[in-house]
Design a protein around this motif. Structure first.
Motif, PDB file in Angstrom:
ATOM      1  N   LEU A 141      40.660  37.082  46.606  1.00  0.00           N
ATOM      2  CA  LEU A 141      39.377  36.415  46.399  1.00  0.00           C
ATOM      3  C   LEU A 141      38.253  37.173  47.098  1.00  0.00           C
ATOM      4  O   LEU A 141      37.163  37.345  46.538  1.00  0.00           O
ATOM      5  N   LYS A 142      38.543  37.646  48.317  1.00  0.00           N
ATOM      6  CA  LYS A 142      37.543  38.422  49.060  1.00  0.00           C
ATOM      7  C   LYS A 142      37.217  39.716  48.310  1.00  0.00           C
ATOM      8  O   LYS A 142      36.053  40.108  48.204  1.00  0.00           O
ATOM      9  N   LYS A 143      38.282  40.376  47.806  1.00  0.00           N
ATOM     10  CA  LYS A 143      38.060  41.613  47.057  1.00  0.00           C
ATOM     11  C   LYS A 143      37.250  41.354  45.795  1.00  0.00           C
ATOM     12  O   LYS A 143      36.376  42.145  45.431  1.00  0.00           O
ATOM     13  N   TYR A 144      37.582  40.250  45.122  1.00  0.00           N
ATOM     14  CA  TYR A 144      36.853  39.898  43.906  1.00  0.00           C
ATOM     15  C   TYR A 144      35.377  39.642  44.214  1.00  0.00           C
ATOM     16  O   TYR A 144      34.492  40.132  43.512  1.00  0.00           O
ATOM     17  N   ARG A 145      35.144  38.843  45.284  1.00  0.00           N
ATOM     18  CA  ARG A 145      33.756  38.565  45.673  1.00  0.00           C
ATOM     19  C   ARG A 145      33.022  39.831  46.079  1.00  0.00           C
ATOM     20  O   ARG A 145      31.856  40.017  45.743  1.00  0.00           O
ATOM     21  N   LYS A 146      33.736  40.710  46.795  1.00  0.00           N
ATOM     22  CA  LYS A 146      33.133  41.981  47.212  1.00  0.00           C
ATOM     23  C   LYS A 146      32.800  42.845  45.996  1.00  0.00           C
ATOM     24  O   LYS A 146      31.735  43.481  45.926  1.00  0.00           O
ATOM     25  N   LYS A 147      33.740  42.840  45.022  1.00  0.00           N
ATOM     26  CA  LYS A 147      33.522  43.605  43.795  1.00  0.00           C
ATOM     27  C   LYS A 147      32.339  43.054  43.013  1.00  0.00           C
ATOM     28  O   LYS A 147      31.497  43.809  42.503  1.00  0.00           O
TER      29      LYS A 147
END
Length: 319
Positions: free
Chosen positions: A67-73
C-alpha cells in the motif's frame, strides 16, 4: 483421567487464543503440569498459533508495504503529471507571450507604414546591397524619393563591382494624377519629357504612390498583416526577436524566416516603429539588404520642382 484429557483438549484452542476465563486457564494449567500428552498438544497448538501470527503479521506488513509503495507510486505519478502540466502551461504561456510581443512590434510598424502612405511631405532614401556569392558579383542601388503636396522627385542610381555603372543616374519629376513625367540625366545634361509616363496608360495616382510603400517595405507589409489567429500563431511564434543598436537607434530585430539554409530579418526602430533595415541571406549563395532613411516634413518646394531645362538637351517621348 482420560475423560478429563478429552475435555482439556477441547479447551486448548480457546486457551491458546487467550479466550478462556481465568478459572478455565487455571484448570488447564494444572492439568498440563501433570499430563505429558496434553502438554505436548498444547505446545504444538502454541507453536502453530505463533507461526500463524507470524504469517499474518508478515502478510499485514506486506500489505502495508504494498500500500505504501502504491501510494508512493501514485504520488510520484501525480507529481510527474503536475510537472508536465506546468511545463505545458509554461510553454503555452511562453508561446502566447512571444506571439503577442512579436505581433505588437509588427502590427505597430505595419500601421505606421499605412499612416506614412497618407503623408504629404516626406523624403525616403532606399539603399539596396546585393551579393551573389557564387559569381562574387555585387550590386548597389539607391532610390531617393522626395514628395510634397502631390509633387515628387525620384533619384535612381545603380553600381556593380568596381563602381561600374549599371544604369545611368537619372531623376524623375512628376505630379500625382498627371501624365507628364520629366526624366533628367544629370551626367549627360539630357532630359526626356514623357507625356505617357514611360508608356504607362494611366497617370501616376495616389493609389500607385501608396502601393510603392507595399513594395518598399516588403517583409513588414507581409508579416504585419492579420491572417487570423491560427495563421498568426503559426507564422509569428516562430519569429526570433532581439534588441540591437543601429545608427544610434534602439531597434527590435525580428528574424522572421530562419533555418539551416538562410534567414530574413527586419530592423524596426523601437521609438517610432519605422523600418530601418530589411535583410535576407541564403547561406553561401546570396545576400540582400535594404536600408531605409525616412524623414517627415523636411521637403521644400524646390526639392520637387522641375529644374530649368534650358541647359539640358530635351527630347520628347509621346508614344
Amino acid at each position: 483421567m482420560e475423560k478429563e484429557c478429552e475435555i482439556i483438549k477441547d479447551l486448548l484452542p480457546s486457551y491458546v487464543e487467550n479466550l478462556s476465563s481465568n478459572q478455565t486457564k487455571e484448570i488447564i494449567h494444572n492439568h498440563v503440569e501433570n499430563c505429558e500428552n496434553c502438554k505436548q498438544i498444547l505446545e504444538m497448538l502454541q507453536k502453530n498459533n505463533n507461526n500463524m501470527k507470524k504469517r499474518k503479521k508478515m502478510e499485514e506488513e506486506h500489505e502495508v508495504d504494498s500500500l505504501k509503495k502504491y501510494r508512493k507510486k501514485m504520488l510520484k505519478l501525480r507529481s510527474i503529471t503536475i510537472l508536465l502540466l506546468l511545463i505545458i502551461m509554461t510553454v503555452f504561456i511562453g508561446i502566447i507571450i512571444k506571439y503577442v510581443y512579436n505581433n505588437c512590434i509588427l502590427k505597430r510598424s505595419f500601421n505606421t507604414i499605412q499612416d506614412l502612405k497618407k503623408a504629404e511631405n516626406y523624403s525616403l532614401n532606399i539603399e539596396e546591397y546585393e551579393i551573389n556569392y557564387s559569381t562574387e558579383a555585387q550590386r548597389y542601388h539607391s532610390t531617393k524619393i522626395y514628395y510634397k503636396d502631390g509633387n515628387y522627385k525620384k533619384e535612381n542610381s545603380s553600381y556593380i563591382t568596381n563602381n561600374e555603372l549599371v544604369n545611368p543616374n537619372y531623376i524623375f519629376y512628376g505630379s500625382i494624377n498627371s501624365d507628364k513625367l520629366v526624366k533628367v540625366y544629370e551626367d549627360t545634361k539630357t532630359a526626356v519629357i514623357d507625356t505617357n509616363t514611360l508608356n504607362r496608360i494611366e497617370p501616376y495616382t495616389v493609389e500607385m504612390k501608396e502601393n510603392e510603400f507595399e513594395g518598399f517595405y516588403e517583409y513588414t507589409n507581409t508579416y504585419g498583416r492579420d491572417f487570423g489567429i491560427i495563421n498568426n500563431l503559426i507564422s509569428k511564434t516562430t519569429i526570433e526577436a532581439r534588441t540591437e543598436i543601429y545608427k544610434e537607434r534602439n531597434c527590435n530585430v525580428l528574424r522572421i524566416q530562419h533555418n539551416s539554409t538562410g534567414y530574413t530579418e527586419i530592423w524596426i526602430d523601437k521609438e517610432n516603429s519605422y523600418v530601418l533595415k530589411e535583410r535576407s541571406e541564403i547561406f553561401g549563395k546570396y545576400f540582400y539588404e535594404k536600408i531605409f532613411t525616412l524623414n517627415i516634413g523636411n521637403v521644400m518646394e524646390e526639392d520637387v520642382e522641375i529644374p530649368d531645362l534650358d541647359s539640358y538637351q530635351v527630347r520628347g517621348n509621346n508614344k
